[in-house]
Design an enzyme around this catalytic site. Structure first.
Site, mmCIF file in Angstrom:
data_model
loop_
_atom_site.group_PDB
_atom_site.id
_atom_site.type_symbol
_atom_site.label_atom_id
_atom_site.label_comp_id
_atom_site.label_asym_id
_atom_site.label_seq_id
_atom_site.Cartn_x
_atom_site.Cartn_y
_atom_site.Cartn_z
ATOM 1 N N CYS A 100 -2.517 9.997 -6.586
ATOM 2 C CA CYS A 100 -3.685 9.682 -5.755
ATOM 3 C C CYS A 100 -4.752 10.749 -5.940
ATOM 4 O O CYS A 100 -4.502 11.921 -5.695
ATOM 5 C CB CYS A 100 -3.328 9.595 -4.283
ATOM 6 S SG CYS A 100 -4.821 9.364 -3.281
ATOM 7 N N LYS A 107 0.860 -1.185 0.000
ATOM 8 C CA LYS A 107 0.000 0.000 0.000
ATOM 9 C C LYS A 107 0.902 1.242 0.000
ATOM 10 O O LYS A 107 1.947 1.245 0.651
ATOM 11 C CB LYS A 107 -0.877 -0.020 1.252
ATOM 12 C CG LYS A 107 -1.728 1.228 1.481
ATOM 13 C CD LYS A 107 -2.851 1.389 0.475
ATOM 14 C CE LYS A 107 -3.606 2.714 0.697
ATOM 15 N NZ LYS A 107 -4.455 3.073 -0.460
HETATM 16 C C1 DHB Z 1 -5.696 6.022 -3.054
HETATM 17 C C2 DHB Z 1 -6.279 5.842 -4.270
HETATM 18 C C3 DHB Z 1 -5.480 5.743 -5.369
HETATM 19 O O1 DHB Z 1 -5.983 5.560 -6.602
HETATM 20 C C4 DHB Z 1 -4.101 5.824 -5.189
HETATM 21 O O2 DHB Z 1 -3.277 5.739 -6.202
HETATM 22 C C5 DHB Z 1 -3.558 5.986 -3.987
HETATM 23 C C6 DHB Z 1 -4.354 6.079 -2.919
HETATM 24 C C7 DHB Z 1 -6.477 6.180 -1.837
HETATM 25 O O3 DHB Z 1 -7.504 6.862 -1.870
HETATM 26 O O4 DHB Z 1 -6.017 5.685 -0.788
#
Ligand code: DHB
Length: 312
Positions: free
Chosen positions: A130, A45
């Site tokens: 993001c 993550k």
């Molecule tokens: C999140 C969503 C995404 O598409 C990403 O690349 C990184 C984080 C999120 O909202 O956590």
């Protein structure tokens, strides 16, 4: 089929990897990917400097019949130290990529300095895309900011680095982002992140389906396949050949994998469909891909990769 693929110092024996954000927040989830049949790699993550709980719930919605998702997670993660501990202290079956994000340029730099100083020697993926943090535009839509960050990163970062890009929708933008990326010793790009700020409405209740940002969120799944293919193709045509491509977006079945390979993908990452189906998805996709190869008499990935045909 021999799927052996190299990116920088890493060797992959299957094509598939989880998309960052999916099945990778905790050690338990990461280990499920490590042990999934036909997984080629694992990515963590996206980590911030400190643990974050993310946006309020509900923040993820899936239509498992249509294979579409929308999310506004808001970067929930256990913090860089948690994922560093994972990659350094566990015996990892597969190449394990480290995804880094930051809410400011200085947080990105601090996180990468920590990785640089650590014993981690795998691929790092810098998330420049993001879409779900209120008030924070996606960095990679700001070309000057992207160049500035990459200048500052490559001034000290010497481990293999890739960037996760948002989708682009204009040929001039493909030209501009590729010209910037070609100025740096990137190991790879990952295209595409979710298609930012879509809106899904529940027809029963006339209500948005996720709570953060009044229902706006990143789209994934079948609905983004054409955009993903276009980005992989456009980047493959423009980037230096030593910059590899991890393709993400719209992979539901073996044909979707095949199409990404035609566009030039080196590896394929699975987000929405992994969330919907679970880690058995990789083996199903590989089996479906092999059926297509058998039908077409393909015995070597080089017969497919980048071999998209045009109309004369
Ligand atoms: C999140 C969503 C995404 O598409 C990403 O690349 C990184 C984080 C999120 O909202 O956590």
């Amino acid at each position: 089929m021999n799927y052996t693929t190299k990116i920088a110092n890493q060797v992959f024996h299957h094509l598939f990897i989880n998309a960052a954000g999916v099945y990778c927040q905790t050690v338990e989830e990461l280990e499920q990917i490590q042990n999934a049949p036909c997984a080629g790699a694992v990515i963590t993550k996206s980590a911030t400097a400190k643990e974050r709980s993310g946006n309020s719930e509900p923040r993820y919605f899936e239509n498992s019949v249509e294979h579409n998702t929308i999310n506004s997670m808001g970067l929930p993660n256990l913090g860089i130290d948690y994922y560093l501990n994972y990659v350094l202290k566990h015996s990892l079956k597969l190449p394990t990529l480290f995804s880094i994000v930051g809410l400011s340029q200085s947080e990105i730099i601090d996180n990468l300095k920590k990785l640089q100083a650590s014993g981690f020697s795998g691929l790092t993926e810098l998330n420049l895309s993001c879409p779900n943090v209120s008030g924070k535009p996606q960095i990679a839509y700001d070309f000057a900011a992207t160049r500035e960050i990459l200048d500052n990163v490559f001034a000290f970062y010497s481990k293999p680095l890739g960037v996760k890009l948002p989708p682009y929708f204009d040929i001039a933008h493909f030209d501009q982002i590729a010209a910037i990326l070609n100025d740096y010793p990137l190991a790879y790009v990952n295209a595409i992140n979710s298609v930012g700020n879509g809106l899904v409405i529940d027809p029963e209740t006339d209500t948005v389906v996720i709570k953060p940002k009044d229902g706006f969120g990143g789209l994934g799944g079948k609905q983004i396949k054409a955009t993903a293919l276009a980005n992989v193709r456009a980047l493959r045509q423009r980037l230096h050949p030593q910059i590899k491509i991890i393709a993400t977006g719209g992979v539901i079945n073996g044909r979707d994998v095949y199409d990404h390979l035609l566009c030039g993908a080196d590896l394929i990452s699975i987000g929405s469909q992994l969330e919907i189906e679970g880690p058995t998805v990789f083996a199903r996709l590989e089996k479906e891909l092999e059926e297509i190869f058998a039908d077409k008499g393909i015995t070597d990935l080089r017969q497919v990769r980048g071999k998209l045909k045009l109309i004369a």
